[in-house]
Design a protein around this motif. Structure first.
Motif, PDB file in Angstrom:
ATOM      1  N   ILE A  54      31.203 -19.389 -89.470  1.00  0.00           N
ATOM      2  CA  ILE A  54      31.659 -18.058 -89.881  1.00  0.00           C
ATOM      3  C   ILE A  54      31.042 -17.027 -88.941  1.00  0.00           C
ATOM      4  N   ALA A  55      31.885 -16.293 -88.238  1.00  0.00           N
ATOM      5  CA  ALA A  55      31.382 -15.283 -87.301  1.00  0.00           C
ATOM      6  C   ALA A  55      30.913 -14.066 -88.088  1.00  0.00           C
ATOM      7  N   THR A  56      29.625 -13.762 -87.971  1.00  0.00           N
ATOM      8  CA  THR A  56      29.072 -12.603 -88.673  1.00  0.00           C
ATOM      9  C   THR A  56      28.781 -11.459 -87.706  1.00  0.00           C
ATOM     10  N   THR A  57      28.852 -11.761 -86.439  1.00  0.00           N
ATOM     11  CA  THR A  57      28.552 -10.732 -85.443  1.00  0.00           C
ATOM     12  C   THR A  57      29.094 -11.178 -84.090  1.00  0.00           C
ATOM     13  N   GLU A  58      29.088 -10.290 -83.144  1.00  0.00           N
ATOM     14  CA  GLU A  58      29.563 -10.657 -81.811  1.00  0.00           C
ATOM     15  C   GLU A  58      28.858  -9.797 -80.775  1.00  0.00           C
ATOM     16  N   LYS A  59      28.885 -10.293 -79.550  1.00  0.00           N
ATOM     17  CA  LYS A  59      28.326  -9.510 -78.461  1.00  0.00           C
ATOM     18  C   LYS A  59      29.292  -8.376 -78.114  1.00  0.00           C
ATOM     19  N   THR A  60      28.734  -7.298 -77.590  1.00  0.00           N
ATOM     20  CA  THR A  60      29.544  -6.115 -77.318  1.00  0.00           C
ATOM     21  C   THR A  60      29.781  -5.985 -75.817  1.00  0.00           C
ATOM     22  N   PRO A  61      31.054  -5.953 -75.393  1.00  0.00           N
ATOM     23  CA  PRO A  61      31.327  -5.807 -73.959  1.00  0.00           C
ATOM     24  C   PRO A  61      30.829  -4.445 -73.463  1.00  0.00           C
ATOM     25  N   ARG A  62      30.059  -4.487 -72.401  1.00  0.00           N
ATOM     26  CA  ARG A  62      29.538  -3.240 -71.812  1.00  0.00           C
ATOM     27  C   ARG A  62      29.704  -3.339 -70.298  1.00  0.00           C
ATOM     28  N   SER A  63      30.973  -3.306 -69.861  1.00  0.00           N
ATOM     29  CA  SER A  63      31.289  -3.466 -68.448  1.00  0.00           C
ATOM     30  C   SER A  63      30.529  -2.431 -67.607  1.00  0.00           C
ATOM     31  N   THR A  64      29.968  -2.908 -66.515  1.00  0.00           N
ATOM     32  CA  THR A  64      29.094  -2.068 -65.695  1.00  0.00           C
ATOM     33  C   THR A  64      29.406  -2.317 -64.224  1.00  0.00           C
ATOM     34  N   ARG A  65      29.288  -1.258 -63.408  1.00  0.00           N
ATOM     35  CA  ARG A  65      29.519  -1.434 -61.973  1.00  0.00           C
ATOM     36  C   ARG A  65      28.227  -1.228 -61.204  1.00  0.00           C
ATOM     37  N   LEU A  66      28.083  -2.015 -60.159  1.00  0.00           N
ATOM     38  CA  LEU A  66      27.042  -1.742 -59.175  1.00  0.00           C
ATOM     39  C   LEU A  66      27.748  -1.117 -57.984  1.00  0.00           C
ATOM     40  N   VAL A  67      27.289   0.050 -57.547  1.00  0.00           N
ATOM     41  CA  VAL A  67      27.919   0.721 -56.415  1.00  0.00           C
ATOM     42  C   VAL A  67      26.862   0.925 -55.323  1.00  0.00           C
ATOM     43  N   ALA A  68      27.102   0.264 -54.180  1.00  0.00           N
ATOM     44  CA  ALA A  68      26.169   0.396 -53.060  1.00  0.00           C
ATOM     45  C   ALA A  68      26.721   1.401 -52.055  1.00  0.00           C
ATOM     46  N   HIS A  69      25.854   2.294 -51.586  1.00  0.00           N
ATOM     47  CA  HIS A  69      26.262   3.303 -50.618  1.00  0.00           C
ATOM     48  C   HIS A  69      25.536   3.087 -49.295  1.00  0.00           C
ATOM     49  N   GLY A  70      26.262   3.315 -48.194  1.00  0.00           N
ATOM     50  CA  GLY A  70      25.644   3.218 -46.877  1.00  0.00           C
ATOM     51  C   GLY A  70      26.392   4.123 -45.906  1.00  0.00           C
TER      52      GLY A  70
END
Ligand SMILES: [Zn+2]
Length: 469
Positions: free
Chosen positions: A211-227
């Motif tokens: 029985i699913a009582t909870t779930e992980k929460t998607p928290r999409s994240t970006r890494l942005v490298a500058h040069g």
């Protein structure tokens, strides 16, 4: 004294459950063809999302409920993507319960399918097709439960609300997001039962009801490298591609620390009781400082689900940078699919990630465009969880009930974020059966017997929690 009282309360509630189930006896074999008819009809309605066209499913369901005299409402953000909400009223002494299924399905690659994905083909005890497991059995089981409540004229302590919702597969704003935002007062409930669980069998014998009582929460994240951009013939220290690659590689060796919660603690404990000795040992010692590290390493290699539910996970999925072979780009990006544990402090996590990356040229940027709301776990000692356990004891006396945390996301998140205690239950899958035939696969199928057992499981649970005592 306390134990005696608890035992007495338990006996009383078991007795009242038995009474409700006896008072409203159902001739199950007689209902099978009707269940199968609704279920296969729903599968034959192509609700691939995108575009969804869930209104077609609503147009199928509504007349069935109308004919039974069950009041319905149809609400939609987009006329092609309707949600159906039906309600049978109780005496109001307790707050409502939602039973829910989503009518949309993920799309198909037709040439990959061994059968027509929208024919609901019956073969060797299975029904094949898109949505046979995700999520049309929940829609059919909820519909049958509503019809039975009405036919048997069940006296209810609480309203039972059936939601056939649109857009679960990546477009919740048409479905649960819209209902929670615009129609919360029409669906507010104490409890909900929907997708997300799984019942696992070995042969004909059910081992456990997850029985699913909870779930992980998607928290999409970006890494942005500058040069600095420049000619590919002249190496640069601030090459954005190199800085990005270095940052992404850090997550090979670093993941947020392990953290158990009520659900995962109970999950490992209970799973251990039905596992072979070596597996049981790992489940029982996962939090033991002397063994934890080694066990986590084992999980990382052999049990990715066990590994994932222990922590907020950071998984690089997309990497982008550059546009010509001889041009150093000024920017490069990677997507990290972060799945946060309930209660994760994202700002603190981002701080920690910046420290681990240790490179000021790389930004950590939250992408909030498709996030689901953070939500607390549903309790494993609630009246509802206990009712689910009683149903398991009734239907599968030799099995156990195990609370689970999903690594993926469902529409229960939106309900939980509004304070609903929401639980996921699911079809029976044999432990030997690979993901080959599961949700989203191109060989999706469901055992016919599993469909009928889902109807019974939902019925007994709803009766237990909602029938007037
Ligand atoms: Zn689903």
């Amino acid at each position: 004294m306390r134990t005696a009282l608890a035992l007495l309360a338990c006996a009383v509630s078991l007795a009242s459950f038995a009474r409700a189930a006896d008072r409203y006896a159902v001739d199950w074999p007689k209902l099978e063809s009707e269940t199968l008819d609704y279920y296969t009809s729903l599968i034959r309605i192509d609700t691939s999302n995108p575009p969804g066209n869930e209104t077609k499913a609503v147009n199928y369901l509504k007349p069935i409920l109308d004919r039974a005299g069950i009041p319905t409402e149809v609400w939609s953000l987009d006329p092609n993507r309707a949600n159906l909400v039906a309600r049978i009223k109780g005496n109001g002494s307790k707050r409502p319960i939602i039973i829910m299924g989503h009518t949309d399905v993920v799309g198909v690659q037709r040439d990959k399918w061994p059968v027509d994905p929208f024919a609901a083909l019956r073969k060797d005890g299975y029904i094949w097709g898109r949505g046979t497991s995700d999520d049309k059995p929940h829609v059919a089981a909820s519909l049958m439960t509503m019809l039975l409540l009405k036919r048997l004229n069940v006296a209810l302590d609480r309203d039972v609300i059936f939601i056939a919702e649109a857009g679960e597969e990546g477009t919740s704003r048409f479905g649960i997001g819209f209902l929670v935002d615009q129609h919360w007062n029409d669906i507010a409930a104490e409890y909900a039962l929907a997708e997300g669980g799984q019942t696992v069998s070995r042969g004909e014998q059910v081992q456990y009801v997850g029985i699913a009582t909870t779930e992980k929460t998607p928290r999409s994240t970006r890494l942005v490298a500058h040069g600095t951009s420049g000619h590919g013939s002249r190496p640069r220290q601030d090459n954005a591609v190199l800085h990005l690659a270095g940052a992404v590689a850090k997550f090979q060796n670093w993941q947020p620390p392990m953290r158990l919660n009520d659900t995962t603690r109970a999950y490992f404990e209970r799973l251990a009781t039905i596992s072979p000795p070596d597996q049981a040992y790992r489940y029982n010692h996962v939090a033991d400082p002397a063994h934890s590290e080694e066990i986590q390493r084992y999980f990382a290699e052999h049990e990715t689900n066990s590994y994932s539910i222990l922590r907020t996970s950071i998984v690089p999925t997309v990497i982008q940078g550059g546009f010509r072979n001889n041009v150093i780009p000024s920017q490069a990006e990677a997507v990290l699919d972060i799945r946060a544990l309930p209660g994760e402090d994202m700002n603190q996590l981002y701080e920690e990630m910046r420290r681990v990356i240790g490179d000021p040229a790389v930004e950590v940027v939250a992408d909030t465009s498709r996030n689901r709301p953070a939500a607390p776990s549903s309790r494993i000692d609630s009246e509802m969880f206990q009712a689910l356990e009683r149903t398991q004891k009734r239907m599968y006396p030799r099995a156990i009930t195990i609370p689970t945390m999903l690594t993926g996301a469902t529409d229960n998140a939106q309900l939980r974020s509004k304070g609903v205690q929401a639980y996921g239950f699911g079809p029976i899958a044999d432990e030997s059966e690979s993901e080959l035939h599961g949700a989203h696969s191109d060989q999706e199928r469901l055992r016919e017997s599993s469909l009928h057992q889902m109807v019974q499981y939902l019925w007994y649970t709803v009766l237990d929690i909602a029938a007037a005592k």
